[in-house]
Design an enzyme around this catalytic site. Structure first.
Site, PDB file in Angstrom:
ATOM      1  N   LYS A 270       0.841  -1.204   0.000  1.00 34.99           N
ATOM      2  CA  LYS A 270       0.000   0.000   0.000  1.00 34.99           C
ATOM      3  C   LYS A 270       0.875   1.253   0.000  1.00 34.99           C
ATOM      4  O   LYS A 270       1.735   1.420   0.859  1.00 34.99           O
ATOM      5  CB  LYS A 270      -0.894  -0.004   1.244  1.00 34.99           C
ATOM      6  N   ASP A 275      -2.743  10.222   3.528  1.00 38.44           N
ATOM      7  CA  ASP A 275      -4.119   9.775   3.761  1.00 38.44           C
ATOM      8  C   ASP A 275      -4.855  10.797   4.632  1.00 38.44           C
ATOM      9  O   ASP A 275      -4.722  10.790   5.856  1.00 38.44           O
ATOM     10  CB  ASP A 275      -4.102   8.395   4.438  1.00 38.44           C
ATOM     11  N   LYS A 282     -10.208  12.690   8.222  1.00 34.58           N
ATOM     12  CA  LYS A 282      -9.644  12.328   9.519  1.00 34.58           C
ATOM     13  C   LYS A 282      -9.595  13.547  10.439  1.00 34.58           C
ATOM     14  O   LYS A 282      -9.495  14.677   9.963  1.00 34.58           O
ATOM     15  CB  LYS A 282      -8.192  11.847   9.333  1.00 34.58           C
ATOM     16  N   ASP A 352     -12.207   6.738   4.115  1.00 32.33           N
ATOM     17  CA  ASP A 352     -10.954   6.568   4.857  1.00 32.33           C
ATOM     18  C   ASP A 352     -10.500   5.095   4.863  1.00 32.33           C
ATOM     19  O   ASP A 352      -9.377   4.797   5.248  1.00 32.33           O
ATOM     20  CB  ASP A 352     -11.124   7.092   6.285  1.00 32.33           C
ATOM     21  N   GLU A 354      -9.421   3.412   2.516  1.00 27.64           N
ATOM     22  CA  GLU A 354      -8.964   3.496   1.121  1.00 27.64           C
ATOM     23  C   GLU A 354      -7.872   2.485   0.791  1.00 27.64           C
ATOM     24  O   GLU A 354      -7.712   2.100  -0.364  1.00 27.64           O
ATOM     25  CB  GLU A 354      -8.460   4.913   0.833  1.00 27.64           C
ATOM     26  N   ARG A 356      -7.601  -0.674   1.452  1.00 25.41           N
ATOM     27  CA  ARG A 356      -8.125  -1.934   0.910  1.00 25.41           C
ATOM     28  C   ARG A 356      -8.611  -1.759  -0.526  1.00 25.41           C
ATOM     29  O   ARG A 356      -8.627  -2.711  -1.301  1.00 25.41           O
ATOM     30  CB  ARG A 356      -9.227  -2.473   1.831  1.00 25.41           C
TER      31      ARG A 356
HETATM   32  N1  BES Z   1      -4.026   4.525   6.977  1.00 26.95           N
HETATM   33  C1  BES Z   1      -5.112   4.229   7.833  1.00 26.95           C
HETATM   34  C2  BES Z   1      -4.729   3.255   8.952  1.00 26.95           C
HETATM   35  C3  BES Z   1      -3.752   3.771   9.964  1.00 26.95           C
HETATM   36  C4  BES Z   1      -4.215   4.289  11.150  1.00 26.95           C
HETATM   37  C5  BES Z   1      -2.394   3.666   9.764  1.00 26.95           C
HETATM   38  C6  BES Z   1      -3.313   4.735  12.094  1.00 26.95           C
HETATM   39  C7  BES Z   1      -1.500   4.117  10.715  1.00 26.95           C
HETATM   40  C8  BES Z   1      -1.957   4.643  11.876  1.00 26.95           C
HETATM   41  C9  BES Z   1      -6.255   3.605   7.037  1.00 26.95           C
HETATM   42  O1  BES Z   1      -6.365   4.034   5.739  1.00 26.95           O
HETATM   43  C10 BES Z   1      -7.508   3.961   7.741  1.00 26.95           C
HETATM   44  O2  BES Z   1      -7.818   5.121   7.783  1.00 26.95           O
HETATM   45  N2  BES Z   1      -8.213   2.974   8.272  1.00 26.95           N
HETATM   46  C11 BES Z   1      -9.425   3.209   8.961  1.00 26.95           C
HETATM   47  C12 BES Z   1     -10.420   2.180   8.515  1.00 26.95           C
HETATM   48  C13 BES Z   1     -11.823   2.435   9.000  1.00 26.95           C
HETATM   49  C14 BES Z   1     -12.389   3.673   8.325  1.00 26.95           C
HETATM   50  C15 BES Z   1     -12.671   1.228   8.686  1.00 26.95           C
HETATM   51  C16 BES Z   1      -9.151   3.089  10.460  1.00 26.95           C
HETATM   52  O3  BES Z   1      -8.359   2.231  10.852  1.00 26.95           O
HETATM   53  O4  BES Z   1      -9.690   3.885  11.209  1.00 26.95           O
HETATM   54 ZN    ZN Z   2      -4.643   4.733   4.862  1.00 28.47          ZN
HETATM   55 MN    MN Z   3      -7.520   5.809   5.594  1.00 27.77          MN
END
Ligand code: BES
Ligand code: ZN
Ligand code: MN
Length: 504
Positions: A270, A275, A282, A352, A354, A356
């Protein structure tokens, strides 16, 4: 600049250098070999350190003795490995990192390390030498590119020498030092890419890095731009990219280290270069860390470079879908439905989630190679931190033998991984009312439902997914792990490939 690492045969007490380092186990006050010799030459100045309890050999404990010309070295440094019964090769990595940083703070610029006579704690001498080398290079890592006064930097360590007294050991020590240098440089390259801000490390910059890697022997690079990705039908990946003005770059690196007939291993990483969350924005706190949301992609790039240097007898294809995730007038909105490269439709309920989406098309693209196995690596879910904290990578997949290999390798090299279940029940959570799947799975088991989503795009291929979102960022420096981007996962993937190359 990383220090130069050399290996040599000789007596460490004869080294002319700023310091010589001895790594010692806890509760071992025996004086033998070079240290006994130094004790004699200094009229007994080493022994009291060991017998008084001042230096106990506790993990990462450091003691420094200044020499007064009794030996050519300026200092003798003892560093603790902790209890021998508990120690693994990683004890060396940690201890040597700690001693290296201590010496830098004393403005030493060169030092030599006494390599143990044989392997210890279940590791071979070569593995121990590799761990020592990695400990130095990883521990000394700093990111000072944007500091305008180089003067604030302590004098860098220039040269490190691994010294063995045994003529017969030098080949193993040298091989370990060479491999350790390649591996640690790979980790530090990942840390660099993650430390650079997103206005520098754009998808375009990652594509340039890939092209530079493709100058290595047996490596070729293909880049798909937005138009080419559209033509192929990468609707999930482009659905993430469409909110950004930065051109997305779908990067493919192919390494051929063995017969063309051998099925390749696919690595998918990835690479969201920033992000924001997209329309599902976020919160502001710590959002800057999302510059490192391309760690998985950086690991894939670095791994391809490293395995080419190591000349592994494997064919490996590295796939790095790179894009920003931005809000904007063109951005994907909650409820939008995307058609992925595989043909499956995806209802985007949270923009968010994204990672996947881009991995769905990355994995589907990997399947075109009919790979023997596919490994994806991604900062995918905050939930993996909730489940495992920062001490283990989350691992899930379709092939238990491969998962066990990952956890075994991770334990051996000090990058631990822990399996989470991927039962069919979790797939229920990502069923959509209107499309084939939806991109979020509700409150429970966020790391697992993310992996369940990915499983839609790997068919029955042997597959492991590594979720590195919990281990990616260090809150405080410790031994060879810096504050900020850690590069964790790089050594794991490289060692996994070495393991597969040795035992297919
Ligand atoms: N890049 C984030 C995951 C992440 C969170 C990486 C903290 C490093 C530190 C990912 O894209 C994300 O935002 N995931 C969400 C998924 C949710 C919306 C289902 C998450 O983990 O909150
Ligand atoms: Zn992400
Ligand atoms: Mn994200």
């Amino acid at each position: 600049m990383a220090p130069t690492i050399k290996a040599k045969t000789g007596r460490i007490e004869n080294e002319r250098t700023d310091a010589i380092i001895f790594a010692r186990f806890q509760d071992d006050s025996r004086l033998q070999g070079a240290l006994a010799q130094i004790d004699r030459l200094t009229r007994g100045r080493v022994k009291p350190l060991l017998t008084s309890g001042e230096f106990q050999g506790k993990a990462n404990q450091v003691s420094v003795l200044h020499m007064h010309g009794e030996i050519p070295a300026k200092r003798v440094v003892l560093v603790g490995l902790g209890k021998k019964s508990l120690a693994k090769a990683d004890a060396f990595r940690r201890a040597i990192a700690t001693a290296s940083k201590a010496l830098r703070s004393m403005e030493a610029t060169t030092f030599s390390i006494a390599v143990p006579e044989r392997g210890v704690a279940g590791a071979t001498l070569e593995e121990t030498s590799q761990a020592i080398t990695e400990g130095s290079i990883l521990g000394l890592y700093q990111f000072l590119v944007y500091k305008s006064k180089p003067a604030i930097q302590k004098k860098p360590i220039r040269a490190i020498t691994l010294v063995t007294p045994d003529e017969n050991s030098i080949f193993a020590v040298r091989a370990g030092a060479e491999r350790g240098t390649i591996v640690a440089d790979a980790v530090n390259a990942v840390r660099d890419l993650c430390n650079h801000p997103s206005n520098v490390v754009t998808p375009t910059r990652l594509a340039q890095e890939a092209k530079a890697i493709a100058k290595s022997k047996n490596v070729t690079c293909t880049i798909l731009d937005r138009a080419k990705a559209r033509k192929l039908g990468m609707g999930a990946y482009l659905g993430v990219a469409q909110g950004s003005h930065e051109p997305p770059q779908f990067i493919v690196l192919e390494y051929s280290g063995t017969s063309k007939k051998t099925k390749p291993i696919a690595l998918v990483g990835k690479a969201v270069t920033f992000d924001t969350g997209g329309i599902s924005l976020k919160p502001a706190d710590n959002m800057e860390r999302m510059k490192a949301d391309m760690t998985g992609g950086a690991i894939v790039l670095s791994t391809i470079r490293a395995i080419a240097q190591l000349k592994l007898p494997l064919n490996v294809v590295g796939i790095v879908p790179a894009t920003e995730n931005m809000p904007g007038g063109q951005a994907t909105k909650p409820g939008d439905i995307l058609t992925s490269l595989s043909g499956k439709t995806i209802e985007v309920l949270n923009t968010d989630a994204e990672g996947r989406l881009i991995l769905a098309d990355g994995l589907a693209y990997a399947m075109r190679y009919k790979p023997a196995m596919v490994i994806d690596i991604a900062t995918l879910t905050g939930a993996v931190f909730v489940a495992l904290g920062s001490h283990a990578v989350g691992v899930l997949g379709t092939d238990d033998a491969l998962i066990n290999r990952v956890t075994r390798v991770g334990e051996a090299i000090g990058e631990r991984a822990w399996q989470l279940p991927l039962w069919d029940e979790y797939k229920e959570q990502i069923k959509s009312d209107v499309a084939d799947v939806k991109n979020i799975g509700g409150r429970g088991g966020g790391t697992i439902t993310a992996a369940a989503f990915l499983s839609h795009f790997v068919g029955d291929c042997s597959w492991v997914h590594l979720d590195i979102a919990g281990t990616d960022w260090g809150e405080a420096p410790r031994h060879y792990i810096p504050k900020g981007p850690t590069g964790i996962g790089t050594r794991l993937v490289i060692q996994l490939l070495r393991d597969v190359a040795a035992k297919p």
